[in-house]
Structure formats: structure tokens, C-alpha cells
Design a protein around this motif. Sequence first.
Motif, PDB file in Angstrom:
ATOM      1  N   ALA A 122      -4.023   5.767  -6.959  1.00  0.00           N
ATOM      2  CA  ALA A 122      -4.298   4.561  -6.917  1.00  0.00           C
ATOM      3  C   ALA A 122      -4.917   4.079  -5.445  1.00  0.00           C
ATOM      4  CB  ALA A 122      -3.461   3.687  -7.795  1.00  0.00           C
ATOM      5  N   VAL A 123      -4.823   4.765  -4.696  1.00  0.00           N
ATOM      6  CA  VAL A 123      -4.598   4.382  -3.165  1.00  0.00           C
ATOM      7  C   VAL A 123      -5.672   4.723  -2.693  1.00  0.00           C
ATOM      8  CG1 VAL A 123      -2.766   3.672  -3.235  1.00  0.00           C
ATOM      9  CG2 VAL A 123      -3.285   4.867  -2.493  1.00  0.00           C
ATOM     10  N   ASP A 124      -6.231   4.366  -1.154  1.00  0.00           N
ATOM     11  CA  ASP A 124      -6.978   5.207  -0.120  1.00  0.00           C
ATOM     12  C   ASP A 124      -6.499   6.259   0.224  1.00  0.00           C
ATOM     13  OD1 ASP A 124      -8.448   6.272   1.338  1.00  0.00           O
ATOM     14  OD2 ASP A 124      -9.807   3.975   2.197  1.00  0.00           O
ATOM     15  N   LEU A 125      -6.293   7.683   0.030  1.00  0.00           N
ATOM     16  CA  LEU A 125      -5.544   8.290   1.170  1.00  0.00           C
ATOM     17  C   LEU A 125      -5.437   8.030   2.076  1.00  0.00           C
ATOM     18  CD1 LEU A 125      -4.481  10.662  -1.950  1.00  0.00           C
ATOM     19  CD2 LEU A 125      -2.880   9.352  -0.746  1.00  0.00           C
ATOM     20  N   GLU A 126      -6.604   8.418   2.207  1.00  0.00           N
ATOM     21  CA  GLU A 126      -6.976   8.123   4.227  1.00  0.00           C
ATOM     22  C   GLU A 126      -6.472   7.269   4.564  1.00  0.00           C
ATOM     23  OE1 GLU A 126     -10.693   9.034   6.904  1.00  0.00           O
ATOM     24  OE2 GLU A 126     -11.045   9.232   4.468  1.00  0.00           O
ATOM     25  N   LYS A 127      -6.078   5.748   4.391  1.00  0.00           N
ATOM     26  CA  LYS A 127      -6.178   4.854   4.538  1.00  0.00           C
ATOM     27  C   LYS A 127      -4.555   4.802   4.721  1.00  0.00           C
ATOM     28  CE  LYS A 127      -6.058  -0.155   4.664  1.00  0.00           C
ATOM     29  NZ  LYS A 127      -6.145  -1.641   3.407  1.00  0.00           N
ATOM     30  N   VAL A 128      -3.951   5.206   3.888  1.00  0.00           N
ATOM     31  CA  VAL A 128      -2.844   4.764   3.939  1.00  0.00           C
ATOM     32  C   VAL A 128      -1.951   6.230   4.524  1.00  0.00           C
ATOM     33  CG1 VAL A 128      -0.718   6.506   2.632  1.00  0.00           C
ATOM     34  CG2 VAL A 128      -1.939   4.697   1.662  1.00  0.00           C
ATOM     35  N   ALA A 129      -3.049   7.402   4.825  1.00  0.00           N
ATOM     36  CA  ALA A 129      -2.525   8.664   6.557  1.00  0.00           C
ATOM     37  C   ALA A 129      -2.699   7.763   7.487  1.00  0.00           C
ATOM     38  CB  ALA A 129      -3.534   9.672   6.281  1.00  0.00           C
ATOM     39  N   ASN A 130      -3.927   7.290   7.794  1.00  0.00           N
ATOM     40  CA  ASN A 130      -4.083   6.316   8.856  1.00  0.00           C
ATOM     41  C   ASN A 130      -3.285   5.257   9.683  1.00  0.00           C
ATOM     42  OD1 ASN A 130      -6.435   7.752   9.623  1.00  0.00           O
ATOM     43  ND2 ASN A 130      -7.389   5.929   8.877  1.00  0.00           N
ATOM     44  N   VAL A 131      -2.915   5.286   8.562  1.00  0.00           N
ATOM     45  CA  VAL A 131      -1.441   3.919   8.676  1.00  0.00           C
ATOM     46  C   VAL A 131      -0.313   4.631   9.277  1.00  0.00           C
ATOM     47  CG1 VAL A 131       0.342   2.166   7.869  1.00  0.00           C
ATOM     48  CG2 VAL A 131      -1.914   2.135   6.839  1.00  0.00           C
ATOM     49  N   ILE A 132       0.540   5.186   8.376  1.00  0.00           N
ATOM     50  CA  ILE A 132       1.404   6.292   8.995  1.00  0.00           C
ATOM     51  C   ILE A 132       1.108   7.291   9.868  1.00  0.00           C
ATOM     52  CG2 ILE A 132       2.983   8.351   8.143  1.00  0.00           C
ATOM     53  CD1 ILE A 132       1.710   7.642   5.157  1.00  0.00           C
ATOM     54  N   VAL A 133       0.459   7.209  10.441  1.00  0.00           N
ATOM     55  CA  VAL A 133       0.262   8.232  11.815  1.00  0.00           C
ATOM     56  C   VAL A 133      -0.165   7.517  12.959  1.00  0.00           C
ATOM     57  CG1 VAL A 133      -1.666   9.411  13.259  1.00  0.00           C
ATOM     58  CG2 VAL A 133      -1.231  10.640  11.251  1.00  0.00           C
ATOM     59  N   ASP A 134      -0.521   6.513  12.402  1.00  0.00           N
ATOM     60  CA  ASP A 134      -0.664   5.696  13.934  1.00  0.00           C
ATOM     61  C   ASP A 134       0.699   4.574  14.796  1.00  0.00           C
ATOM     62  OD1 ASP A 134      -3.345   5.540  14.342  1.00  0.00           O
ATOM     63  OD2 ASP A 134      -4.215   3.778  13.148  1.00  0.00           O
ATOM     64  N   HIS A 135       0.896   4.807  13.165  1.00  0.00           N
ATOM     65  CA  HIS A 135       2.723   3.669  13.603  1.00  0.00           C
ATOM     66  C   HIS A 135       3.797   4.866  13.440  1.00  0.00           C
ATOM     67  CE1 HIS A 135       5.523   0.245  13.069  1.00  0.00           C
ATOM     68  NE2 HIS A 135       6.530   1.332  12.184  1.00  0.00           N
ATOM     69  N   SER A 136       3.255   6.199  13.428  1.00  0.00           N
ATOM     70  CA  SER A 136       4.076   6.934  14.046  1.00  0.00           C
ATOM     71  C   SER A 136       4.443   7.145  15.953  1.00  0.00           C
ATOM     72  CB  SER A 136       3.820   8.380  13.403  1.00  0.00           C
ATOM     73  OG  SER A 136       4.086   8.675  11.962  1.00  0.00           O
ATOM     74  N   LEU A 137       2.665   7.163  15.372  1.00  0.00           N
ATOM     75  CA  LEU A 137       2.509   7.234  17.249  1.00  0.00           C
ATOM     76  C   LEU A 137       3.343   6.346  18.171  1.00  0.00           C
ATOM     77  CD1 LEU A 137      -1.308   8.541  17.314  1.00  0.00           C
ATOM     78  CD2 LEU A 137       0.463   9.737  17.732  1.00  0.00           C
ATOM     79  N   GLN A 138       3.118   5.019  17.580  1.00  0.00           N
ATOM     80  CA  GLN A 138       3.504   4.178  18.108  1.00  0.00           C
ATOM     81  C   GLN A 138       5.178   4.114  18.154  1.00  0.00           C
ATOM     82  OE1 GLN A 138       2.015   0.126  16.232  1.00  0.00           O
ATOM     83  NE2 GLN A 138       0.229   1.194  16.870  1.00  0.00           N
ATOM     84  N   ASP A 139       5.976   4.540  17.397  1.00  0.00           N
ATOM     85  CA  ASP A 139       7.195   4.503  16.826  1.00  0.00           C
ATOM     86  C   ASP A 139       7.876   5.581  16.491  1.00  0.00           C
ATOM     87  OD1 ASP A 139      10.202   4.025  16.488  1.00  0.00           O
ATOM     88  OD2 ASP A 139       9.596   2.392  14.862  1.00  0.00           O
ATOM     89  N   LEU A 180       0.861  -1.456  -0.378  1.00  0.00           N
ATOM     90  CA  LEU A 180       0.236   0.011  -0.020  1.00  0.00           C
ATOM     91  C   LEU A 180       0.491   1.376  -0.395  1.00  0.00           C
ATOM     92  CD1 LEU A 180      -2.311   1.417   0.882  1.00  0.00           C
ATOM     93  CD2 LEU A 180      -2.351   1.114   2.626  1.00  0.00           C
ATOM     94  N   LEU A 181       2.118   1.018   1.113  1.00  0.00           N
ATOM     95  CA  LEU A 181       2.869   2.284   1.328  1.00  0.00           C
ATOM     96  C   LEU A 181       3.772   2.408  -0.729  1.00  0.00           C
ATOM     97  CD1 LEU A 181       3.902   1.763   4.447  1.00  0.00           C
ATOM     98  CD2 LEU A 181       2.145   3.840   3.829  1.00  0.00           C
ATOM     99  N   LYS A 182       3.919   1.716  -0.910  1.00  0.00           N
ATOM    100  CA  LYS A 182       5.022   1.688  -2.166  1.00  0.00           C
ATOM    101  C   LYS A 182       3.813   1.696  -3.058  1.00  0.00           C
ATOM    102  CE  LYS A 182       8.393  -2.279  -1.516  1.00  0.00           C
ATOM    103  NZ  LYS A 182       8.634  -3.532  -1.531  1.00  0.00           N
ATOM    104  N   THR A 183       2.700   1.968  -3.566  1.00  0.00           N
ATOM    105  CA  THR A 183       1.976   2.340  -4.113  1.00  0.00           C
ATOM    106  C   THR A 183       1.293   3.660  -4.465  1.00  0.00           C
ATOM    107  OG1 THR A 183       0.737   0.294  -4.907  1.00  0.00           O
ATOM    108  CG2 THR A 183      -0.433   1.760  -5.472  1.00  0.00           C
TER     109      THR A 183
END
Length: 170
Positions: free
Chosen positions: A31-48, A21-24
Amino acid sequence: MGEPSREEYKIQSFDAETQQLLKTALKDPGAVDLEKVANVIVDHSLQDCVFSKEAGRMCYAIIQVNNMPMMALVNPVYDCLFRLAQPDSLNKEEEVDCLVLQLHRVGEQLEKMNGQRMDELFVLIRDGFLLPTGLSSLAQLLLLEIIEFRAAGWKTTPAARKYYYSEVSD
């Protein structure tokens, strides 16, 4: 060391589906759901917190492909600005300063993407300026400055620069 190429981002800690998803998103944001991408990035940033810098670079790269990724951020940014324009926030100089600073940075772009919400935001800002309930003189000055800044087409006129910033340069 230079900036990493799009293929060099540190996404190995994600599962295979998320990595894809991130590579795409980096190659073709449309070609991707940018809201989903943003959520993945934010969630991971908050954990790490170490990943946060990497996350910022990834977001920047996605936005440089075209301006459409910004659309995913318009409403959340407006929501934050609306919160800062509430009467209880306007009574705190640091929150007024934050509101004005962000409008200086992204106000013009936000207005282009959703002018109606900007109009609604400035109704709150104007009311906050005109109907002060304990606003400090600095908060009033900042609100007046941003009202004039927008009215001048998101530019600072020479007269406004002299009025608002003359004491800073003296």
C-alpha cells in the motif's frame, strides 16, 4: 525481552506523516511506495546510528509480509554487484570476496527477480576470470567457484565442495 510487535517499533522521532508511512509499510507493504520507505529508513539510520538496529528489524518485518518489498532493493543491489565486478575491483581480493559472498547469499533470489541483469553480471565475472589483469590466485579461485555455483543451480555440488573446500577441512 522478546522481539517487538509491529506496533512497538521506535518511530516516535519521525514526524506524524512519516510515522504513518512506516506503520502502513509494516502492516501492508503493497500500500506504500517502498522506495520512499527505504529512503526514509536509510536516511534516518545514517543520522542516528542507534536507530540502525531498529531499522534492520523494521525492514525484516516488512519483507516477511511478502517478497514484493525485495523488488525495491533488486536494482540497488545489482548496481553494487556490478561495481564489484569491474576490473579495478576484481584486482582487490577483499572486493572479490565481498562479491562472491553476496552472490552466495542472494544470487539465486536476484536471478529470479531479474535474470537478464544476472546474465550481464556473470559476463563481467567470466571476463574478469578469463582475462586476468593482475588477479591473485585466490581471486581467480573465488570467481571460478561462483561461476560453477551458479551453473549448478546455486548449489554446491559434492565435487565442487571437495575441490574448493578440501584444504579448509584438512
